[in-house]
Scaffold this motif. Structure first.
Motif, short mmCIF file in Angstrom:
data_model
loop_
_atom_site.label_atom_id
_atom_site.label_comp_id
_atom_site.label_asym_id
_atom_site.label_seq_id
_atom_site.Cartn_x
_atom_site.Cartn_y
_atom_site.Cartn_z
N LEU A 1 0.65 -1.63 -0.16
CA LEU A 1 -0.03 -0.30 0.10
C LEU A 1 0.41 0.87 -0.18
CD1 LEU A 1 -2.46 -0.98 2.40
CD2 LEU A 1 -3.30 -0.44 0.08
N GLU A 2 2.01 0.77 0.48
CA GLU A 2 2.57 2.13 1.25
C GLU A 2 3.75 2.70 -0.07
OE1 GLU A 2 2.37 5.01 2.94
OE2 GLU A 2 0.61 3.64 3.56
N LYS A 3 3.97 1.68 -1.20
CA LYS A 3 4.96 1.41 -1.85
C LYS A 3 6.32 1.27 -1.34
CE LYS A 3 2.16 1.41 -5.38
NZ LYS A 3 0.47 0.80 -4.62
N ASP A 4 6.57 0.63 -0.43
CA ASP A 4 8.11 0.88 0.42
C ASP A 4 8.67 -0.72 0.37
OD1 ASP A 4 10.01 1.52 2.14
OD2 ASP A 4 8.48 2.02 3.80
N PRO A 5 8.92 -1.55 -0.52
CA PRO A 5 9.04 -2.25 -0.79
C PRO A 5 9.70 -3.62 0.30
CG PRO A 5 10.61 -1.89 -2.19
CD PRO A 5 10.03 -0.48 -1.55
N VAL A 6 9.50 -4.53 0.92
CA VAL A 6 9.50 -5.39 1.62
C VAL A 6 10.25 -6.56 1.24
CG1 VAL A 6 8.94 -4.93 4.16
CG2 VAL A 6 8.08 -6.38 3.01
N TRP A 7 11.39 -8.24 1.45
CA TRP A 7 10.88 -9.68 0.74
C TRP A 7 11.53 -10.08 1.84
CZ3 TRP A 7 8.53 -10.89 -4.44
CH2 TRP A 7 8.67 -12.42 -3.64
N ARG A 8 11.23 -10.86 2.41
CA ARG A 8 11.45 -11.77 2.86
C ARG A 8 11.77 -13.28 2.86
NH1 ARG A 8 6.80 -15.17 6.91
NH2 ARG A 8 7.85 -15.85 8.46
N LEU A 9 13.57 -12.59 3.41
CA LEU A 9 14.23 -14.51 3.41
C LEU A 9 13.92 -15.54 5.13
CD1 LEU A 9 16.88 -12.46 2.24
CD2 LEU A 9 15.60 -14.04 1.26
N PRO A 10 14.27 -16.82 4.93
CA PRO A 10 14.12 -17.35 5.71
C PRO A 10 15.00 -17.28 7.09
CG PRO A 10 14.91 -18.66 3.78
CD PRO A 10 14.83 -16.98 3.46
N LEU A 11 14.33 -17.58 8.08
CA LEU A 11 15.04 -17.90 9.56
C LEU A 11 16.23 -18.73 9.31
CD1 LEU A 11 13.75 -15.12 12.34
CD2 LEU A 11 16.42 -15.25 10.91
N TRP A 12 16.40 -19.80 8.39
CA TRP A 12 16.23 -21.02 8.48
C TRP A 12 17.50 -21.55 9.22
CZ3 TRP A 12 13.42 -23.98 5.36
CH2 TRP A 12 14.01 -25.26 4.46
N SER A 13 17.07 -22.84 10.11
CA SER A 13 17.04 -23.38 11.37
C SER A 13 18.29 -23.66 10.88
CB SER A 13 16.03 -23.56 12.73
OG SER A 13 15.57 -24.83 11.85
N ASP A 14 18.38 -24.94 9.78
CA ASP A 14 19.62 -25.31 9.54
C ASP A 14 20.60 -24.69 9.35
OD1 ASP A 14 17.78 -27.86 9.83
OD2 ASP A 14 17.77 -28.21 8.01
N TYR A 15 20.67 -23.71 9.13
CA TYR A 15 21.82 -22.92 8.75
C TYR A 15 22.73 -22.69 10.29
CZ TYR A 15 20.79 -22.65 3.92
OH TYR A 15 20.60 -22.93 2.57
N ARG A 16 22.04 -22.31 11.81
CA ARG A 16 22.64 -22.31 13.16
C ARG A 16 23.61 -23.03 13.23
NH1 ARG A 16 24.90 -21.58 16.41
NH2 ARG A 16 24.91 -20.90 18.98
N HIS A 17 24.28 -23.91 12.90
CA HIS A 17 25.48 -24.68 12.55
C HIS A 17 26.75 -23.85 11.79
CE1 HIS A 17 24.48 -26.29 8.42
NE2 HIS A 17 26.27 -26.29 8.44
N LEU A 18 26.63 -23.07 11.21
CA LEU A 18 27.30 -22.11 10.57
C LEU A 18 27.74 -21.20 11.59
CD1 LEU A 18 25.74 -21.40 6.95
CD2 LEU A 18 27.76 -22.99 7.45
N LEU A 19 27.20 -21.21 12.77
CA LEU A 19 27.67 -20.15 13.55
C LEU A 19 28.30 -20.82 14.78
CD1 LEU A 19 24.00 -18.04 14.24
CD2 LEU A 19 25.96 -16.97 12.48
N ASP A 20 28.94 -21.83 14.29
CA ASP A 20 29.49 -22.36 15.52
C ASP A 20 30.62 -22.56 15.66
OD1 ASP A 20 26.87 -23.88 16.33
OD2 ASP A 20 28.23 -25.72 15.37
#
Length: 375
Positions: free
Chosen positions: A283-302
């Motif tokens: 409605l506001e022409k203020d664009p967003v796009w959702r990306l996942p908080l993909w839990s299987d990538y959590r190991h990349l922070l180990d």
């Protein structure tokens, strides 16, 4: 240039948008170079919400001006002063924790990132509204300039780093809109303001920091500093269990690779919240796009030596997602949380959007908060 009026019949929303867009099209950052242009005047369309037009234009102008200011004129001290102007206009309470006091009041990662700079790091904390109202907390990344630290950026990589406080500027603009509209919320704004500089006491790759939340963080790269200061601020915000917790940051180049420079990459586990954000975004022409908080990538922070690594080595893929997952580690009690990874800058000129600082997702978020909590 003359005076103009809209001859066709417009709805209240259409008229408000036309007037807002016209006004934003006259924006010029002229602090250092005089703007010689003359602009035409538009008569306010019938039925347009004049207060909303003024509110939006003032907030967007605030954000653009702050982002466009060079770091020599907008370090942490000056950003604190800009926040004080916003808070003072609406008689909001403001506290500032500066320098070594960050250690006393348990913001150790904000201190570590900013301690090498001549302009001391700080945590800016603004509160406004009825204490019994729903809690809405905004957290903005305030890296006033980012050299990359000891993992230094290239010369080309530093050219745009005055805009690395774009998240802080955006939450100040959004806070201004909320307070100007007198929305019935308990608003809190947290801005960790630092320069990521280089000196003998700069934090180092391999250092292990203990965050406000108590989690330990191994430094894989000093150029991934934004998530460190946000983590301490998010932990402080989360302690109050806000109804809605929003953070906005110029956090990763990976987000720009994923969605480009004109869309706000959006991360949340709250499907209903994102649905509302997406509706207002359209409605506001203020664009967003959702990306996942993909839990299987959590190991990349180990990390082998700490609870987390701020920039683990590996494939390098999914950098915006792993940054979001890093922040998620510091949010537990908030009813809803959403993270925006934004450009904060127009790389090309478009109608109403000149090259330079820009207020990404601010108008959509104001509309969301107004709908959820408005009278």
């Amino acid at each position: 240039m003359g005076n103009y009026a809209v001859s066709t019949e417009l709805s209240k929303k259409e008229g408000t948008d036309v007037a807002t867009g016209w006004s934003l099209g006259t924006y010029s950052f002229d602090r250092y170079k005089k703007d010689e242009k003359n602009y035409a005047t538009l008569m306010l369309p019938d039925g347009a919400d004049q207060e909303m037009v003024a509110r939006t234009v003032k907030a967007v102008t605030l954000v653009r001006d702050l982002v466009n200011l060079p770091a020599g004129d907008l370090g942490p001290t000056a950003l604190e002063a800009a926040a004080s102007q916003v808070a003072g206009e609406f008689e909001a309470q403001q506290g500032n924790i500066v320098g070594e006091d960050l250690l006393t009041y348990h913001f150790p990662m904000v201190h570590a990132v900013g301690r090498a700079a001549a302009d001391a790091p700080r945590l800016i904390d603004i509160s406004w509204g009825d204490k019994d109202a729903p809690k809405v907390t905004l957290v903005g990344k305030g890296v006033c300039f980012d050299t990359g630290g000891l993992d230094i950026k290239s010369a080309a990589g530093m050219l745009m780093m005055k805009k690395d406080m774009g998240g802080a500027a955006t939450v100040l603009g959004l806070a201004h809109m909320i307070m100007d509209a007198n929305l019935p919320v308990r608003l809190r704004v947290l801005i960790p303001a630092v320069e990521n500089s280089i000196s003998g006491n700069a934090f180092r790759p391999g250092d292990i920091l203990t965050s406000r939340k108590g989690k330990t963080v191994e430094i894989g790269n000093t150029d991934a500093e934004g998530r460190l200061i946000l983590a301490d601020a998010l932990a402080a915000a989360d302690e109050e269990s806000p109804d809605l917790l929003i953070d906005i940051a110029t956090l990763t180049g990976a987000a720009r690779v994923a969605v480009g420079t004109e869309i706000a990459a959006t991360f949340t586990d709250d499907d209903a919240l994102f649905s509302d954000i997406a509706n207002h975004s359209e409605l506001e022409k203020d664009p967003v796009w959702r990306l996942p908080l993909w839990s299987d990538y959590r190991h990349l922070l180990d990390s082998k030596f700490a609870d987390l690594n701020n920039a683990p080595s590996g494939s390098g893929f999914g950098g915006a997602i792993t940054a979001g997952l890093f922040l998620k580690e510091f949010v537990e009690k908030a009813n809803s949380w959403v993270h925006f990874d934004i450009m904060a800058y127009n790389a090309r000129s478009r109608p109403g959007r000149p090259v330079g600082g820009e207020a990404f997702v601010m108008r959509a978020l104001f509309a969301l908060i107004q709908e959820r909590y408005g009278r």
